[in-house]
Write a protein that holds these residues in place. Structure first.
Motif, PDB file in Angstrom:
ATOM      1  N   GLN A  66      13.984  10.437   9.132  1.00  0.00           N
ATOM      2  CA  GLN A  66      14.690  10.976  10.290  1.00  0.00           C
ATOM      3  C   GLN A  66      16.159  11.220   9.957  1.00  0.00           C
ATOM      4  N   PHE A  96      17.735  14.989  10.164  1.00  0.00           N
ATOM      5  CA  PHE A  96      18.889  15.297  11.012  1.00  0.00           C
ATOM      6  C   PHE A  96      20.099  15.675  10.173  1.00  0.00           C
ATOM      7  N   ARG A 101      20.049  19.434  11.077  1.00  0.00           N
ATOM      8  CA  ARG A 101      20.851  19.516  12.307  1.00  0.00           C
ATOM      9  C   ARG A 101      22.354  19.479  12.016  1.00  0.00           C
ATOM     10  N   TRP A 144      22.257   8.288  12.623  1.00  0.00           N
ATOM     11  CA  TRP A 144      20.992   8.633  13.257  1.00  0.00           C
ATOM     12  C   TRP A 144      20.738   7.835  14.529  1.00  0.00           C
ATOM     13  N   TYR A 173      21.202   9.152  18.174  1.00  0.00           N
ATOM     14  CA  TYR A 173      20.275  10.064  18.836  1.00  0.00           C
ATOM     15  C   TYR A 173      19.354   9.329  19.798  1.00  0.00           C
ATOM     16  N   ASP A 218      20.160  11.753  22.548  1.00  0.00           N
ATOM     17  CA  ASP A 218      19.181  12.842  22.576  1.00  0.00           C
ATOM     18  C   ASP A 218      17.823  12.344  22.069  1.00  0.00           C
ATOM     19  N   GLN A 274      14.854  13.003  22.876  1.00  0.00           N
ATOM     20  CA  GLN A 274      13.834  14.033  22.702  1.00  0.00           C
ATOM     21  C   GLN A 274      13.918  14.675  21.320  1.00  0.00           C
ATOM     22  N   ALA A 275      15.117  14.714  20.758  1.00  0.00           N
ATOM     23  CA  ALA A 275      15.270  15.273  19.410  1.00  0.00           C
ATOM     24  C   ALA A 275      14.551  14.404  18.385  1.00  0.00           C
ATOM     25  N   ILE A 276      14.533  13.094  18.606  1.00  0.00           N
ATOM     26  CA  ILE A 276      13.814  12.193  17.702  1.00  0.00           C
ATOM     27  C   ILE A 276      12.319  12.464  17.767  1.00  0.00           C
ATOM     28  N   ARG A 304      10.896  15.336  18.550  1.00  0.00           N
ATOM     29  CA  ARG A 304      10.645  16.619  17.888  1.00  0.00           C
ATOM     30  C   ARG A 304      10.708  16.469  16.367  1.00  0.00           C
ATOM     31  N   CYS A 305      11.654  15.677  15.904  1.00  0.00           N
ATOM     32  CA  CYS A 305      11.763  15.439  14.465  1.00  0.00           C
ATOM     33  C   CYS A 305      10.510  14.736  13.951  1.00  0.00           C
ATOM     34  N   GLU A 314       7.719  17.089  13.425  1.00  0.00           N
ATOM     35  CA  GLU A 314       7.894  17.887  12.212  1.00  0.00           C
ATOM     36  C   GLU A 314       7.591  17.056  10.970  1.00  0.00           C
TER      37      GLU A 314
END
Length: 322
Positions: free
Chosen positions: A118, A122, A126, A257, A260, A264, A266-268, A270-271, A274
């Motif tokens: 992660q 990021f 990102r 990290w 987040y 955020d 939700q970004a975790i 989504r990551c 992926e």
């Protein structure tokens, strides 16, 4: 149950004690997890030393990254809620932050997917906006954080240069997929990077080391390059010369990290989706160099603290497919 406890701060090998303790009781919004595998991270050593940004009350159990099993049988990865860390038979985690363990990875690999990958994703995507065809320079390339960055860089289509210390670690970096490997003990890092890039330098530098590694980075970063500051495993926190960043036109980018989770979450998620996709297609696979029983955790944490390991070291309390 058995758990490693830290009653006073110091070196992991000296202050971690394996003890019989009561099984922890989850609070509101928390889950009890049976630990299938716990990955050792450098922050575990910092926790033992009392040098981490989080200071749990004594005594506590270190272990910030696990693959565990819920009471209803789900296989998950999580960051345990201290003081009930992962170097134990059972740990506690916040239910909202628990993620499904990828089917493509065994327990030890899944435990190692979370923080390092992660952070890499990021940092590279990102924060630094790594593009296919760019050159990525990774310091401490054979370590847990560095090995993740290598695989993620290759998956993104970058040319990857890895910096390591010693011939054995150089071989590990090559096996991980580095296009160029530089042994800082026998080679001039700055000159080797410039030679490998035709004098241009690295577009993105991934630095979990700090100290001299950061200084080297500033001297071989490309025009409009980005230096990602991930950590300070060397123990030396650099003081950037901002006039140098100005005249060379590069960016110094921080990556914490853990923020987040609060800023955020939700970004975790989504990551993680992926990373799960990349694991399923075989593009990433955590390098687990050692799997030790629970009884060997203190010595293993000390080895990670001393910088003598490659990839990730996993503590496996119950054996199995970990």
């Amino acid at each position: 149950m058995q758990a490693w406890q830290v009653h006073q701060n110091g070196e992991p090998g000296a202050v971690m004690r394996l003890e019989d303790v009561d099984r922890p009781v989850p609070g509101d919004g928390q889950l009890l997890l049976k630990v299938r595998a716990a990955n050792i991270n450098f922050p575990d050593a910092l926790l033992c030393r009392g040098q981490y940004q989080v200071t749990p009350p004594l005594p506590f159990t270190p272990g910030v990254e696990i693959c565990g099993e819920t009471e209803d049988g789900r296989r998950v990865i999580a960051n345990p809620a201290l003081p009930y860390g992962g170097f134990a038979e059972y740990a506690i985690a916040d239910a909202a932050a628990v993620l499904p363990a990828p089917d493509a990875l065994d327990d030890a690999e899944a435990a190692a997917l979370h923080i390092g990958y992660q952070t890499g994703w990021f940092g590279l995507h990102r924060r630094a906006g790594l593009q296919a065809g760019e050159t990525l320079l990774v310091h401490a390339a054979a370590g847990g954080v560095g090995s993740a960055a290598i695989q993620l860089g290759k998956a993104a289509g970058a040319k990857v240069i890895g910096v390591v210390g010693g011939a054995a670690k150089a071989e590990v970096a090559r096996e991980l997929g580095c296009d160029v490997v530089i042994d800082r003990r026998t080679e001039n890092v700055i000159g080797a990077v410039k030679e490998a890039t035709g004098g241009r330098g690295a577009d993105v530098v991934y630095d979990p080391v700090g100290g001299e590694a950061y200084t080297q980075s500033t001297k071989c970063v490309a025009f409009e390059g980005r230096i990602i500051v991930v950590g300070f495993a060397s123990g030396v926190i650099p003081t950037p010369a901002l006039n140098h960043a100005l005249v060379k036109n590069y960016s110094v980018v921080g990556l914490h990290w853990g923020l987040y989770n609060a800023k955020d979450p939700q970004a975790i998620l989504r990551c993680h989706e992926e990373l799960t996709r990349l694991a399923a297609k075989g593009a990433i696979k955590p390098l687990v160099s050692e799997r030790v029983p629970l009884s060997g955790a203190a010595a293993a944490v000390q080895r990670v603290a001393d910088g003598v390991t490659t990839g990730r070291v996993a503590v496996v309390p119950g054996g199995g497919d970990a």
